[in-house]
Scaffold this active site. Structure first.
Site, PDB file in Angstrom:
ATOM      1  N   LYS A  22      40.605  42.582  53.586  1.00 15.95           N
ATOM      2  CA  LYS A  22      40.234  41.358  52.864  1.00 15.95           C
ATOM      3  C   LYS A  22      41.480  40.670  52.300  1.00 15.95           C
ATOM      4  O   LYS A  22      41.648  39.460  52.449  1.00 15.95           O
ATOM      5  CB  LYS A  22      39.283  41.701  51.707  1.00 15.95           C
ATOM      6  N   ASN A  23      42.345  41.460  51.648  1.00 16.43           N
ATOM      7  CA  ASN A  23      43.480  40.829  50.975  1.00 16.43           C
ATOM      8  C   ASN A  23      44.526  40.286  51.949  1.00 16.43           C
ATOM      9  O   ASN A  23      45.413  39.525  51.554  1.00 16.43           O
ATOM     10  CB  ASN A  23      44.131  41.807  49.982  1.00 16.43           C
ATOM     11  N   CYS A 116      37.367  37.983  40.235  1.00 17.03           N
ATOM     12  CA  CYS A 116      36.965  39.114  39.404  1.00 17.03           C
ATOM     13  C   CYS A 116      37.415  38.892  37.974  1.00 17.03           C
ATOM     14  O   CYS A 116      38.511  38.384  37.733  1.00 17.03           O
ATOM     15  CB  CYS A 116      37.631  40.391  39.919  1.00 17.03           C
ATOM     16  N   ARG A 121      44.309  36.039  34.124  1.00 18.46           N
ATOM     17  CA  ARG A 121      44.995  36.054  35.435  1.00 18.46           C
ATOM     18  C   ARG A 121      45.728  34.733  35.604  1.00 18.46           C
ATOM     19  O   ARG A 121      45.282  33.860  36.346  1.00 18.46           O
ATOM     20  CB  ARG A 121      43.988  36.294  36.556  1.00 18.46           C
ATOM     21  N   ILE A 123      48.523  31.799  36.635  1.00 15.34           N
ATOM     22  CA  ILE A 123      49.211  31.499  37.898  1.00 15.34           C
ATOM     23  C   ILE A 123      50.555  30.817  37.603  1.00 15.34           C
ATOM     24  O   ILE A 123      51.055  30.045  38.405  1.00 15.34           O
ATOM     25  CB  ILE A 123      48.338  30.647  38.853  1.00 15.34           C
ATOM     26  N   LEU A 125      53.505  31.989  37.620  1.00 18.76           N
ATOM     27  CA  LEU A 125      54.605  32.309  38.546  1.00 18.76           C
ATOM     28  C   LEU A 125      54.532  31.434  39.802  1.00 18.76           C
ATOM     29  O   LEU A 125      55.559  31.019  40.340  1.00 18.76           O
ATOM     30  CB  LEU A 125      54.557  33.793  38.938  1.00 18.76           C
ATOM     31  N   ASP A 306      43.876  48.542  42.692  1.00 13.43           N
ATOM     32  CA  ASP A 306      42.537  48.405  43.276  1.00 13.43           C
ATOM     33  C   ASP A 306      41.853  49.760  43.504  1.00 13.43           C
ATOM     34  O   ASP A 306      40.649  49.801  43.708  1.00 13.43           O
ATOM     35  CB  ASP A 306      42.615  47.674  44.624  1.00 13.43           C
ATOM     36  N   ARG A 398      31.913  41.329  48.000  1.00 16.66           N
ATOM     37  CA  ARG A 398      33.125  40.530  48.175  1.00 16.66           C
ATOM     38  C   ARG A 398      34.183  41.299  48.958  1.00 16.66           C
ATOM     39  O   ARG A 398      35.075  40.694  49.563  1.00 16.66           O
ATOM     40  CB  ARG A 398      33.702  40.116  46.805  1.00 16.66           C
TER      41      ARG A 398
HETATM   42  C1  UD1 Z   1      46.227  40.628  44.524  1.00 14.30           C
HETATM   43  C2  UD1 Z   1      45.004  41.239  45.159  1.00 14.30           C
HETATM   44  C3  UD1 Z   1      44.291  42.145  44.176  1.00 14.30           C
HETATM   45  C4  UD1 Z   1      45.252  43.175  43.619  1.00 14.30           C
HETATM   46  C5  UD1 Z   1      46.511  42.504  43.064  1.00 14.30           C
HETATM   47  C6  UD1 Z   1      47.571  43.496  42.629  1.00 14.30           C
HETATM   48  C7  UD1 Z   1      44.328  39.585  46.786  1.00 14.30           C
HETATM   49  C8  UD1 Z   1      43.309  38.611  47.215  1.00 14.30           C
HETATM   50  N1  UD1 Z   1      44.117  40.187  45.604  1.00 14.30           N
HETATM   51  O1  UD1 Z   1      45.766  39.832  43.443  1.00 14.30           O
HETATM   52  O2  UD1 Z   1      43.224  42.808  44.861  1.00 14.30           O
HETATM   53  O3  UD1 Z   1      44.613  43.898  42.586  1.00 14.30           O
HETATM   54  O4  UD1 Z   1      47.096  41.660  44.070  1.00 14.30           O
HETATM   55  O5  UD1 Z   1      47.897  44.346  43.670  1.00 14.30           O
HETATM   56  O6  UD1 Z   1      45.279  39.847  47.495  1.00 14.30           O
HETATM   57  N2  UD1 Z   1      50.504  37.380  37.157  1.00 14.30           N
HETATM   58  C9  UD1 Z   1      51.035  36.509  36.238  1.00 14.30           C
HETATM   59  N3  UD1 Z   1      51.335  35.233  36.634  1.00 14.30           N
HETATM   60  C10 UD1 Z   1      51.122  34.807  37.909  1.00 14.30           C
HETATM   61  C11 UD1 Z   1      50.581  35.721  38.858  1.00 14.30           C
HETATM   62  C12 UD1 Z   1      50.288  36.987  38.453  1.00 14.30           C
HETATM   63  O7  UD1 Z   1      51.229  36.867  35.086  1.00 14.30           O
HETATM   64  O8  UD1 Z   1      51.429  33.636  38.212  1.00 14.30           O
HETATM   65  C13 UD1 Z   1      50.159  38.747  36.749  1.00 14.30           C
HETATM   66  C14 UD1 Z   1      48.649  38.991  36.839  1.00 14.30           C
HETATM   67  O9  UD1 Z   1      47.985  38.526  35.695  1.00 14.30           O
HETATM   68  C15 UD1 Z   1      48.576  40.476  36.995  1.00 14.30           C
HETATM   69  C16 UD1 Z   1      49.827  40.807  37.819  1.00 14.30           C
HETATM   70  O10 UD1 Z   1      50.707  39.691  37.656  1.00 14.30           O
HETATM   71  O11 UD1 Z   1      48.686  41.100  35.747  1.00 14.30           O
HETATM   72  C17 UD1 Z   1      49.556  41.024  39.288  1.00 14.30           C
HETATM   73  O12 UD1 Z   1      48.992  39.864  39.844  1.00 14.30           O
HETATM   74  P1  UD1 Z   1      49.145  39.496  41.390  1.00 14.30           P
HETATM   75  O13 UD1 Z   1      50.065  40.462  42.036  1.00 14.30           O
HETATM   76  O14 UD1 Z   1      49.469  38.052  41.467  1.00 14.30           O
HETATM   77  O15 UD1 Z   1      47.682  39.757  41.924  1.00 14.30           O
HETATM   78  P2  UD1 Z   1      46.751  38.785  42.747  1.00 14.30           P
HETATM   79  O16 UD1 Z   1      47.533  38.096  43.801  1.00 14.30           O
HETATM   80  O17 UD1 Z   1      45.924  37.989  41.826  1.00 14.30           O
END
Ligand code: UD1
Length: 417
Positions: A22-23, A116, A121, A123, A125, A306, A398
């Site tokens: 999925k990811n 989820c 969460r 964005i 970055l 996960d 999902r």
């Molecule tokens: C992806 C995966 C999810 C997995 C996660 C970590 C998909 C669809 N989902 O989620 O299943 O649990 O990686 O392996 O691929 N963060 C920030 N700012 C940002 C982005 C992230 O602070 O702009 C923080 C998040 O809040 C979190 C951490 O970084 O604490 C990891 O997030 P990230 O690696 O971005 O996970 P996702 O891409 O959301």
């Protein structure tokens, strides 16, 4: 609304093929719109998140068809550069479309993503990197407006944290550009390597995925491609945890053992026998597991966040205590309260949970709080005495293709009601 009903206590045995990741497929689906032509994705998992991603593509003007596990995307016409609120809310990964839409259309408008409920969460970055690459961004309380005024000439991006989504979004934004982009401290997950391989199969020039530095040499055009997605390492880990906790002998096919080495290590330490071959893993467990020395989640190659919930369920019936530390998501212990309803002995303080093994779990009515937390409840239900009813299973759908059918194939007494 459907529930999953389980009568626990059965050993699991047999063979199961793991579906595509999925990811991986979600950013790949977004990437398909970078080429004004056709993309065929093989081993595309038939999941509700994947259908949400297809609906986003359709809304942008693309044609999408899924036959079995083969998806065909025709992105010749992209007529829109915004994603409606309802589609954005369906899943967090909708933010993944931002880079691809800006690349294709020059501008994009999205609202804040859903997904989820794992705590905050942000964005930031993604946004910071996009700005550094020359994208103009205006954020309001509800919407994010992006505009690229000229061609992107690349740049050096150093991520403060190796975010999976931000790394993928930067790759999607810059694959078609006029310069070289370097990402320092990128995420190194197997799904990042898969996105690189997919984009390169379309004619992109990206190297270094899976290492500390990704180099994206922008190209002007991309071409049609046929691409097979990697196996889902989280689904594979979940079924291993189920077999470990219930006992039995299960062979999983279509698995890359290196992608799940940390999970294999934990389950071996808990007393399971695990045999690896090139693309399969076999587990033998007597269902009498030992606590392990401690499980702390980290970005890849660390223990995956996960799989924290599924492993916690498997280790809830052990001798001894296992300490879990969740470093990635503040809200990723919501399954703890549900496992407690089933008799698990867990003490939680902030991001730490101490799981004291109990002799038995008892069936209960529980709620799937999120995708992987829901999978943990399925595992606990399979291990428990009596009947477990899990509600809110839309979260589970999902990420797992017919979880109840797969587990029933392995001998579990489980059905959707
Ligand atoms: C992806 C995966 C999810 C997995 C996660 C970590 C998909 C669809 N989902 O989620 O299943 O649990 O990686 O392996 O691929 N963060 C920030 N700012 C940002 C982005 C992230 O602070 O702009 C923080 C998040 O809040 C979190 C951490 O970084 O604490 C990891 O997030 P990230 O690696 O971005 O996970 P996702 O891409 O959301």
């Amino acid at each position: 609304m459907k529930n999953i009903e389980i009568i626990g206590g059965k050993r699991l045995s047999g063979k199961l093929r793991i579906h595509g990741a999925k990811n991986s497929v979600l950013p790949i689906i977004a990437g398909a719109m970078l080429n004004s032509g056709k993309t065929v994705i093989k081993d595309c998992p038939n999941l509700s998140d994947v259908h949400s991603a297809f609906n986003i593509l359709r809304n942008l003007g693309c044609k999408v068809a899924l036959a079995g596990n083969v998806a065909e995307i025709d992105a010749e016409d992209v007529t829109c550069s915004s994603i409606p609120d309802d589609l954005m809310k369906e899943m967090r990964s909708s933010v993944m479309f931002l880079g691809a839409i800006i690349s294709r259309c020059g501008n994009a408008c999205i609202s804040c993503p859903g997904g989820c409920d794992l705590g905050p969460r942000p964005i930031d970055l993604h946004i910071k990197a996009f700005r550094e690459l020359g994208v103009e961004i205006e954020e309001t309380e509800k919407y994010i407006y992006c505009k690229k005024n000229s061609e992107l000439f690349g740049g050096n991006i150093c991520l403060d944290f190796p975010s999976v989504g931000a790394t993928e979004n930067i790759m999607l934004l810059t694959a078609k550009s006029d310069g070289v982009t370097i990402i320092d401290n990128p995420a190194k997950e197997p799904e990042i390597v898969d996105l690189q391989n997919f984009l390169n199969s379309m004619g992109a020039d990206i190297s270094g995925a899976g290492t500390d530095k990704i180099t994206i040499r922008g190209v002007r055009t991309l071409r049609d491609t046929i691409y097979t997605v990697i196996p889902d390492r989280i689904a594979a880990s979940t079924y291993l945890c189920a077999a470990a906790g219930c006992g039995g002998e299960v062979t999983l096919l279509n698995v890359v053992p290196q992608h799940i080495d940390k999970v294999i290590w934990v389950l071996r330490n808990a007393g399971c026998y695990i045999f690896e071959s090139e693309n399969a893993v076999k587990i033998i467990s007597d269902g009498k597991l030992k606590a392990v020395s401690g499980i702390e989640t980290h970005p890849h190659p660390g223990f995956p966040t996960d799989v924290q919930a599924p492993v916690m369920a498997a280790l809830s019936m052990t001798q001894g205590t296992t300490i879990f530390i969740e470093n990635l998501f503040k809200g990723r212990f919501r399954h703890v309260a549900e496992l407690q309803k089933m008799g698990a002995d867990i003490t939680r303080f902030n991001q730490v949970a101490a799981v004291r093994g109990v002799e038995r779990l008892s069936g209960a009515e529980v709620v799937a709080t999120d995708l992987r937390g829901g999978a943990a409840l399925v595992i606990a239900g399979l291990m428990a005495e009596g009947k477990t009813i899990i509600s809110d299973i839309l979260h589970i759908d999902r990420g797992y293709e017919h979880i109840e059918k797969d587990l029933a194939l392995l001998g579990a007494n489980i059905r959707r009601v």
